[in-house]
Write an enzyme that holds these catalytic residues in place. Structure first.
Site, short mmCIF file in Angstrom:
data_model
loop_
_atom_site.label_atom_id
_atom_site.label_comp_id
_atom_site.label_asym_id
_atom_site.label_seq_id
_atom_site.Cartn_x
_atom_site.Cartn_y
_atom_site.Cartn_z
N GLU A 179 0.62 -1.28 0.08
CA GLU A 179 -0.25 -0.07 -0.01
C GLU A 179 0.79 1.25 0.02
O GLU A 179 0.81 1.96 0.87
CB GLU A 179 -0.88 0.13 1.49
N GLU A 354 -5.46 -8.55 1.07
CA GLU A 354 -6.18 -8.27 2.29
C GLU A 354 -7.45 -7.97 2.05
O GLU A 354 -7.81 -7.11 0.93
CB GLU A 354 -5.54 -7.01 2.84
C1 FCB Z 1 -4.64 -2.10 5.59
C2 FCB Z 1 -3.08 -2.54 6.16
C3 FCB Z 1 -3.17 -3.25 7.35
C4 FCB Z 1 -4.36 -3.09 8.18
C5 FCB Z 1 -5.56 -3.03 7.40
C6 FCB Z 1 -6.74 -2.61 8.27
O1 FCB Z 1 -4.29 -0.71 5.00
O2 FCB Z 1 -2.32 -2.83 4.97
O3 FCB Z 1 -1.86 -3.19 7.81
O4 FCB Z 1 -4.11 -2.03 8.92
O5 FCB Z 1 -5.58 -2.06 6.55
#
Ligand code: FCB
Length: 444
Positions: A179, A354
């Site tokens: 990210e 994620e």
């Molecule tokens: C993302 C991050 C991760 C976590 C989630 C909720 O942006 O990569 O580390 O904090 O959000």
């Protein structure tokens, strides 16, 4: 108290058979959020250690100093992952454990820790997916400007070389950055993450150097290990205009969040409209940078949590549901995003690296956590992945965020994202209903 819908109640329960052959189910974490042991194994200081000490930065005044104590609980945490029946585990390496001050000699204790982790996964039949940078920059590099300093990109490539030499043959994939929007815009412009600056020009320069570092690391790792599976992880989300009048603003929202990173990486150019929008803040680049940045990738990691709904008056979409982060639950956004990526870019295979939700979980008298909303969140988003896959998008796997509750950055320990509940006082781990649900899917 809500209870899980039983398979009998849900005739259409998801199983592995619904997904493409070889689709992997995994869980994800990151180093600073779970490891603790910040003063052990020769680890140097990171920008998050510093940031957490600054008053007012972290909601509950905590830090990752102990977190889930994963550094000490490694073996039992590996057993925990195994018990979930998942195929894969995504983790990150803490740069300051490998190079305590960001440059120079590798720290053997740091490499040995991650080697133990990777070998432990492999012995248990779980694929290791490694991320090099999940935001914990060595503080010594921040002292000379952090990502606003072009040199940091070259240091990052050197760090990538060290990790790849040791672990490149042992892991299933390596992602350079997690990210970059967060480690540039959220960190240097919005000031919510370390180092907490409020400077748009600095943020865009950081973003450029992060992407340059990604490209340089890709080159270095390819040279060392031509058969490695290499990529990057971006946080993406579609922007929907509330009315036709909101379309121009939605285009800017999409451009600053998504295209600012996608276009350099997949097309070797910055999006012209956003470059113009940033005007004097646009970053300084050198000839050849964009060629480096557009290095061919073996996979794109997509992190998706919510969409952005662009409305002039700040109106909210009607009937929307929100997680404990205040993020709208919008699974269709994930399907729309994937379909759009596939049509707008020439992409390598995609992994959802994620996806997940925070809810105010409570460990009950029955020693259980009944998180039906989280089950519904995962179920809805996995169905969105399936819809995209059926529409022709090459999605190869899904990592739930997160394996266990952990240090949620500026929110400290006030937000729980885990499949597994963590009692921070005792470090006891308890499988939530969502963990049992995911386990049933992964082993179906
Ligand atoms: C993302 C991050 C991760 C976590 C989630 C909720 O942006 O990569 O580390 O904090 O959000």
């Amino acid at each position: 108290m809500t209870t899980l819908p039983s398979p009998a109640q849900r005739a259409d329960i998801l199983t592995r058979a619904d997904f493409p052959a070889h689709f992997i189910f995994g869980v994800a974490t990151s180093a600073y959020q779970i490891e603790g042991a910040v003063h052990e194994g020769g680890r140097g200081e990171s920008i998050w250690d510093t940031f957490c000490r600054e008053p007012g930065r972290i909601k509950d005044h905590t830090s990752g100093e102990v977190a889930c104590d994963h550094y000490h609980c490694l073996e039992s945490d590996l057993d925990l992952i195994k018990s979930l029946g998942v195929d894969a585990y995504r983790f990150s390496v803490a740069w300051p454990r490998i190079q305590p001050s960001g440059t120079g000699e590798a720290n053997e204790a740091g490499l040995a820790f991650y080697e133990r982790l990777v070998d432990g996964l492999t012995q248990r039949g779980i694929e290791p997916h490694l991320t090099l940078y999940h935001w914990d920059l060595p503080q010594a590099l921040q002292d000379v400007g952090g990502w606003t300093n072009r040199q940091t990109a070259f240091h990052f490539a050197e760090y990538a070389r060290i990790v790849t030499e040791r672990l490149g043959n042992k892991v299933r994939s390596i992602a350079t950055l997690n990210e970059p929007w967060c480690s540039s815009i959220l960190s240097y412009q919005i000031g919510e993450h370390a180092p907490g600056w409020h400077n748009t020009g600095a943020a865009l320069s950081a973003a450029h150097h992060l992407m340059l570092g990604h490209g340089l690391a890709m080159r270095e790792m390819r040279r060392l290990n031509p058969s490695a599976t290499l990529g990057i992880v971006l946080n993406l989300g579609p922007a929907y205009p509330a009315t036709p009048a909101d379309e121009p603003a939605a285009r800017i929202a999409d451009g600053t969040f998504n295209r600012w990173f996608l276009d350099p990486i997949f097309r070797g150019e910055y999006p012209q409209d956003i470059w113009a929008h940033y005007g004097a803040y646009a970053p300084e680049t050198e000839p050849g940078d964009l060629e480096i940045i557009r290095a061919p990738l073996d996979f794109l990691g997509v992190n998706y949590y919510t969409r952005s709904y662009v409305a002039k008056g700040g109106d909210k979409p009607s009937g929307a549901e929100y997680t404990d982060m205040g993020w709208e639950v919008y699974p269709d956004g994930l399907r729309d995003l994937l379909v759009r990526l596939e049509s707008d870019y020439t992409l390598p295979p995609i992994y959802i690296t994620e996806n997940g939700a925070a809810y105010p979980d409570v460990l009950g008298q029955d020693e259980a956590v009944h998180d039906a909303e989280r089950v519904a969140y995962f179920d809805g988003h996995l169905r969105a992945v399936l819809a995209a896959s059926r529409a022709g998008v090459d999605v190869r796997g899904y990592f739930a965020w997160s394996l266990m509750d952990n240090f949620e950055w500026a929110f400290g320990y006030t937000k729980r994202f885990g499949l597994v509940y963590v009692d921070y006082a005792t470090q006891q781990r308890v499988l939530k209903d969502s963990a049992k649900w995911y386990q049933a899917l992964a082993t179906s």
